[in-house]
Structure formats: structure tokens, C-alpha cells
Design a protein around this motif. Structure first.
Motif, PDB file in Angstrom:
ATOM      1  N   THR A 109      53.019 -12.880  11.048  1.00  0.00           N
ATOM      2  CA  THR A 109      52.192 -11.778  10.551  1.00  0.00           C
ATOM      3  C   THR A 109      50.936 -11.607  11.402  1.00  0.00           C
ATOM      4  OG1 THR A 109      51.260 -13.340   8.960  1.00  0.00           O
ATOM      5  CG2 THR A 109      52.997 -11.865   8.155  1.00  0.00           C
ATOM      6  N   THR A 110      50.380 -12.742  11.872  1.00  0.00           N
ATOM      7  CA  THR A 110      49.188 -12.664  12.714  1.00  0.00           C
ATOM      8  C   THR A 110      49.500 -11.899  14.002  1.00  0.00           C
ATOM      9  OG1 THR A 110      49.788 -14.868  13.521  1.00  0.00           O
ATOM     10  CG2 THR A 110      48.046 -14.755  11.889  1.00  0.00           C
ATOM     11  N   ALA A 111      50.734 -12.034  14.485  1.00  0.00           N
ATOM     12  CA  ALA A 111      51.114 -11.394  15.743  1.00  0.00           C
ATOM     13  C   ALA A 111      51.134  -9.879  15.616  1.00  0.00           C
ATOM     14  CB  ALA A 111      52.484 -11.899  16.202  1.00  0.00           C
ATOM     15  N   GLU A 112      51.588  -9.360  14.449  1.00  0.00           N
ATOM     16  CA  GLU A 112      51.610  -7.891  14.298  1.00  0.00           C
ATOM     17  C   GLU A 112      50.193  -7.329  14.294  1.00  0.00           C
ATOM     18  OE1 GLU A 112      54.468  -5.849  11.851  1.00  0.00           O
ATOM     19  OE2 GLU A 112      52.937  -4.504  11.053  1.00  0.00           O
ATOM     20  N   ILE A 113      49.298  -8.045  13.639  1.00  0.00           N
ATOM     21  CA  ILE A 113      47.909  -7.556  13.580  1.00  0.00           C
ATOM     22  C   ILE A 113      47.294  -7.525  14.979  1.00  0.00           C
ATOM     23  CG2 ILE A 113      45.596  -8.179  12.762  1.00  0.00           C
ATOM     24  CD1 ILE A 113      47.063  -9.056  10.118  1.00  0.00           C
ATOM     25  N   MET A 114      47.526  -8.566  15.758  1.00  0.00           N
ATOM     26  CA  MET A 114      47.000  -8.567  17.129  1.00  0.00           C
ATOM     27  C   MET A 114      47.688  -7.499  17.975  1.00  0.00           C
ATOM     28  SD  MET A 114      46.279 -12.566  17.986  1.00  0.00           S
ATOM     29  CE  MET A 114      47.936 -13.099  17.664  1.00  0.00           C
TER      30      MET A 114
END
Lengths: 135, 426
Positions: free
Chosen positions: B326-331
């Protein structure tokens, strides 16, 4: 020292954190490297770093790789690792020992830490890893 | 920053066919079996039909069948199994960006004039390995002597560390991450080939029903966020990432057929062309100048892709981004310029990336819900964008806006490799 992975590990085994500085542009690299990405020069000098810095990012790992499972880490016994920005500028990835006070993991970002050297004997080989403690 | 040279393809390249296999857990299927499924389905998608003998070369993305199934040298295996030997077959490896790179090689091979019709595929068989081994194999995509041997990082751990840096800088919480998971599962529920073909609400209700059937106390979760906050069903993997923040371990394959634009009308009158193909490399975290709240190689590849296509982020109608966590989509949505740094988490929580928004993100379900057979992911993203641009995505088709430009963002490792493509409907 040799500007190789093995050269860096040998320095660690003697409890030193070695970096390389470009003689042309003054940039400092950790781990030490033979070619400066900034100006392509191969004129590098070795410098030793203090091992003092702050936590740039970290995590507590519960689903562990096999090497850490063999040491008893796992869901019930997670370990912490992260990225530490050293005061000289470069950063490195290393395990971090946190106080067990229930703080949320992201609240540790910015925490001052100091390196210690942890030796692990595996047969004839001794491997030294860096572990950071709160300063 | 290297000097910028304006890049362009030597001639136009179009996609004329594409499919992904069903993504999921298939213990009886090896890489070649999965690839054959994606390939035969891809042939069926060519509007005017295609003689497989028209295909002149293959580029196959695969991270590490070597580790997952003890099979190296995958290119020729696929050429033979698909009936295409002795055509040249090249395996392309860039960790989770392997097939983004394979597609790029296929596009460049056609653009160069060497070939008119080329197959780009991707495949990974992962679920037959025990969890600890999967962690080890995936960790081979990082900087092993330093990130693994020294720091004992796992892949979720690396994206978790970026997550804490982001949360500390911008004051976000785990709840922001949960919004990404809830949205991508809702999207995946509409995708019949997704590994998790159900919303988190449905998963939650199933768990309640199962408890009731077994005579156990029925959990009191009120909504998805209650469910995700319960560590007994959503345990920590690498804090702040929990199970439902992570893309699953998946078996699957994907396949696209590209053709020179000048011959593409032999295969279809509904043309989608490659408006941009960009790729960038980077070292590990320790070379990023102390900032790990975004992925530098994705920003650079994104900038290069926009320049090649002559467009900006505001022109992109929808995107498939590399939400391995999920952190990857935000970045990703920040690195691509869809949101200002620090605004992606809040935008996601406000629904600005949902399927009915101005710029839907991961309408396929993303890696999170569709599944992430790592070597197959890049081409699967491209296949989704191609399908959406042609209006053929069935129940999950974006219908509230016209689609002209779609973007794919495929990341290997923690951004050691980024491949970004922009597709355009003619």
C-alpha cells in the motif's frame, strides 16, 4: 583497503565503518566505491565514519527470512531494521535495537543512534554486522 | 542528473493482442503452462486474427524461475512450448519490473525495423515455495550484501521503512494505507482473473459467516477498517505493513503482441500505440541522498515518459501503478506527478484514486488484489491499460470518462529499476 565489498566487510570485522571520498568533487560514499557516480573519477580516498546518526526509516519484521528464523526470530519475536543517516552525510541499512516501550514504529524516525559491532561465528568464519542502539 | 536527450521510437509500435492467465495459486502449473494459457488467450484477442507464424521474436520477463522452480534459461523453453522455436527468444530480468522491461525490448525491437511482430511475455510461478523461501528469493532483488546480509531486510521490510519515513514526515497513519487496500480490493472484485476476486467487505462477511457456521463467537467488525485493525485477521508482516497491505504470492503469466504501426491494421482497426517507453535505474536507499519517501528512478522514468509522449501528468486518464505494498501506491502516485509529495495518502483516503474518480488508479485491482506473479506484472499492467483504452474491460470498464491516454508504472526492487509506459488510443 580494497574498494570492494570484501574490503568493506574486512573493515567492519576490525570495527571500523569505511567510506570513500572522491578526490575531485569531495562526495562521500558508503559503502566505499571505486568510481564516483557524480564525476566519474576513480581517485578515491578511504575515510572512517563515526557510527553516529539518526534513523531515517525503519520497520519491525515479523515474517522473517530463513536466516533470521534460524536465530529464533519470527511472528512472536520480531526484529527491527532500518536506514540510518550518519552525521557525516551518507546513510546505511542496518539492524536497530529499540527500547521496548510500545511506541509506534514511525515515531522512531529521527531518533539518534550509535553503531555497535556484532560478531557472529559460523564455523571457521566470523561475520560482523552493524547494529545501532539509541544514543 | 544525466543530460537529457529527447528520445523517440524509430517507427510507431501498436499493441494488437494481449491477455493474462488467471492469477492465483496453481500448484500443478509450471511457468510454461501458465505462459501457454496467457499466449493462447492473447492470440484470441487479435481482432482480425493472427497466424502465430507472423511472430518473429519473443521477449520473456521473469525474475527468478531459477530459484522458484530450479529452471534457468527460460527464453528457449517458452519459444519451444509456444511452438515458436527457432525464433529468437530472450529472457529479460529486472526483478518485479521484468516484463515491463521485456515489453520495452519488444517495442524497441519493432521500432528499430528489425521485426514487424514481436511477443512480450511475463511469468512467475511462486506459490509452490514455502513462505520463508519466498522471502529469501524476493530479497535477492535487493542489494544483498548490505540490505540482506547486513540489515536482514525483507521486501515488505524495505517498503515498510519507506512507509515510516513518509508517515513521520507527513503525519499519516496506517488508516491512510488501509484506504489503498480497500479500494484495490473493490476493483479486483470486478476482475474475474484476479487472485482476490472479492472486496475486503466480502472477505470480512465471509469470515463472520464461517465463525457462525463453526459455532464460534461472531467477530464484531463494523466495517473494513475495523477488520483491518484487528491483528488476529490482519497480522503484522513488517510494521507498519500488515497482511492486507501486501500483494500476495501468485502464480501467473501475461502476454502482449506488438506490431509495427504500419502493419498493425492487418490485425486490428482499433489501434492503441506506444506513446512513450521509459526506464531508469538507481542504487539502493543509501544512494538516494537521505530521502526515502519516494522512488527516484520512478520520478526520472516518469519525467522521461511524459517528455517522450509530449504530455504531462494532468493528461493521463488512468494508470496501473506498482502497488506491491500500500505504501508503494501512495509513493507511485506522487512520483508520477498525480499528487504533490505528501498529498498522495490524503488523496487516496478522499477517494481521488477510486474507479469513479477523475484519474482512476489500478482499476484492475492492482498487484494488491489482482495478484503479483512478479515477472508477469509489467505486461499484465500494459494488457489492462490496452483493454481499458479499447473499452473491452467488461464489468470493470471505466465508463464515466473518455479514455485516450493510460500509463503503466512497473518497479523492480525498491526502484533499482523503473519502467514506465504511456499508451494512446488512436
Amino acid at each position: 583497503m580494497d574498494l570492494t565489498v570484501a574490503g568493506y566487510m574486512k573493515e567492519l570485522s576490525e570495527h571500523r565503518i569505511a567510506a570513500s571520498r572522491c578526490n575531485d568533487c569531495d562526495a562521500l560514499y558508503l559503502p566505499p566505491r571505486p568510481i564516483c557516480p557524480n564525476c566519474q573519477t576513480r581517485k578515491m580516498s578511504v575515510e572512517r565514519l563515526s557510527g553516529e546518526g539518526t534513523v531515517a526509516g525503519l520497520t519491525s519484521i515479523s515474517i522473517v527470512p530463513s536466516a533470521m528464523a534460524a536465530k529464533g526470530y519470527g511472528r512472536k519475536n520480531p526484529y527491527v531494521t532500518g536506514v540510518v543517516a550518519l552525521k557525516e552525510g551518507p546513510s546505511l541499512t542496518a539492524r536497530i535495537e529499540l527500547p521496548d516501550d510500545g511506541g509506534e514504529i514511525q515515531s522512531r524516525v529521527g531518533m539518534p543512534v550509535t553503531a555497535s559491532f556484532e560478531a557472529e561465528v559460523d564455523g571457521d568464519e566470523t561475520r560482523v554486522t552493524l547494529v545501532f542502539q539509541p544514543s | 542528473m544525466p543530460k537529457q536527450k529527447k528520445r523517440k521510437l524509430g517507427r510507431g509500435v501498436a499493441i494488437v493482442g494481449g491477455a493474462m492467465s488467471y492469477f492465483g495459486m496453481y500448484p500443478d502449473k509450471t511457468s510454461r503452462d501458465l505462459m501457454a494459457e496467457a499466449y493462447t488467450d492473447a492470440l484470441e484477442t487479435v481482432d482480425k486474427g493472427i497466424d502465430p507464424r507472423d511472430i518473429e521474436a519473443l521477449y520473456i520477463g521473469n525474475f527468478t524461475a531459477d530459484l522458484f522452480e530450479g529452471q534457468g534459461h527460460l527464453g528457449h523453453i517458452m519459444a519451444d512450448w509456444l511452438g515458436l522455436a527457432p525464433r529468437p527468444a530472450t529472457r529479460v530480468e529486472g526483478a518485479c519490473a521484468s516484463s515491463g522491461l521485456a515489453f520495452r525490448e519488444a517495442v524497441m525491437a519493432v521500432a528499430s525495423g528489425m521485426y514487424d511482430v514481436v511477443l512480450a511475455g511475463g511469468v512467475e510461478r511462486m506459490t509452490n515455495a514455502p513462505t520463508e523461501n519466498v522471502q529469501d528469493y524476493l530479497a535477492a532483488a535487493s542489494d544483498v550484501p548490505f540490505e540482506v546480509d547486513q540489515a536482514a531486510f525483507t521486501f515488505p521490510g524495505l517498503y515498510a521503512a519507506m512507509g515510516t519515513a513518509y508517515m513521520a514526515r507527513y503525519g499519516t497513519t496506517r488508516e491512510h494505507l488501509m484506504h489503498v487496500a480497500v479500494k484495490n480490493h473493490q476493483n479486483g472484485a470486478l476482475n474475474p482473473r484476479a487472485q482476490f476476486n472479492s472486496s475486503l467487505r466480502d472477505i470480512m462477511e465471509q469470515r463472520k459467516k464461517r465463525a457462525e457456521e463453526k459455532g464460534r463467537p461472531i467477530p464484531t467488525w463494523g466495517d473494513e477498517f475495523d477488520f483491518l485493525s484487528d491483528d488476529s485477521v490482519n497480522p503484522a508482516v513488517a510494521e507498519p505493513l500488515h497482511l492486507f497491505d501486501c500483494s500476495p504470492v501468485t502464480d501467473g503469466a501475461s502476454c502482449i503482441i506488438v506490431a509495427a504501426e504500419e502493419v498493425a491494421r492487418e490485425y486490428t482497426d482499433d489501434l492503441v500505440t506506444v506513446a512513450a517507453s521509459a526506464q531508469a535505474s538507481a542504487g539502493p536507499f543509501t544512494t538516494w541522498g537521505g530521502d526515502i519517501t519516494g522512488i527516484p528512478s520512478a520520478r526520472i522514468a516518469g519525467r522521461d515518459a511524459y517528455e517522450m509522449a509530449g504530455v504531462g501528468p494532468e493528461d493521463i486518464d488512468f494508470a496501473e501503478v506498482h502497488d506491491c505494498f500500500t505504501t508503494a501506491e501512495i509513493m507511485a502516485i506522487e512520483d508520477l506527478g498525480f499528487f504533490e509529495p505528501g498529498k498522495g495518502a490524503f488523496g487516496s483516503a478522499e477517494g481521488l484514486t477510486s474507479r469513479d474518480s477523475d484519474r482512476p488508479i489500478n482499476v484492475s485491482g492492482g498487484l494488491k488484489s489482482k495478484g503479483h506473479p512478479v515477472g508477469a506484472t509489467g505486461v499484465a499492467q500494459l494488457q489492462e491499460v490496452w483493454t481499458q483504452l479499447r473499452g473491452r474491460a467488461g464489468d470493470r470498464q471505466i465508463t464515466h470518462k473518455d479514455l485516450r491516454l493510460g500509463l503503466t508504472h512497473n518497479v523492480g526492487g525498491t526502484g533499482g529499476t523503473s519502467a514506465i509506459h504511456i499508451l494512446e488510443r488512436k
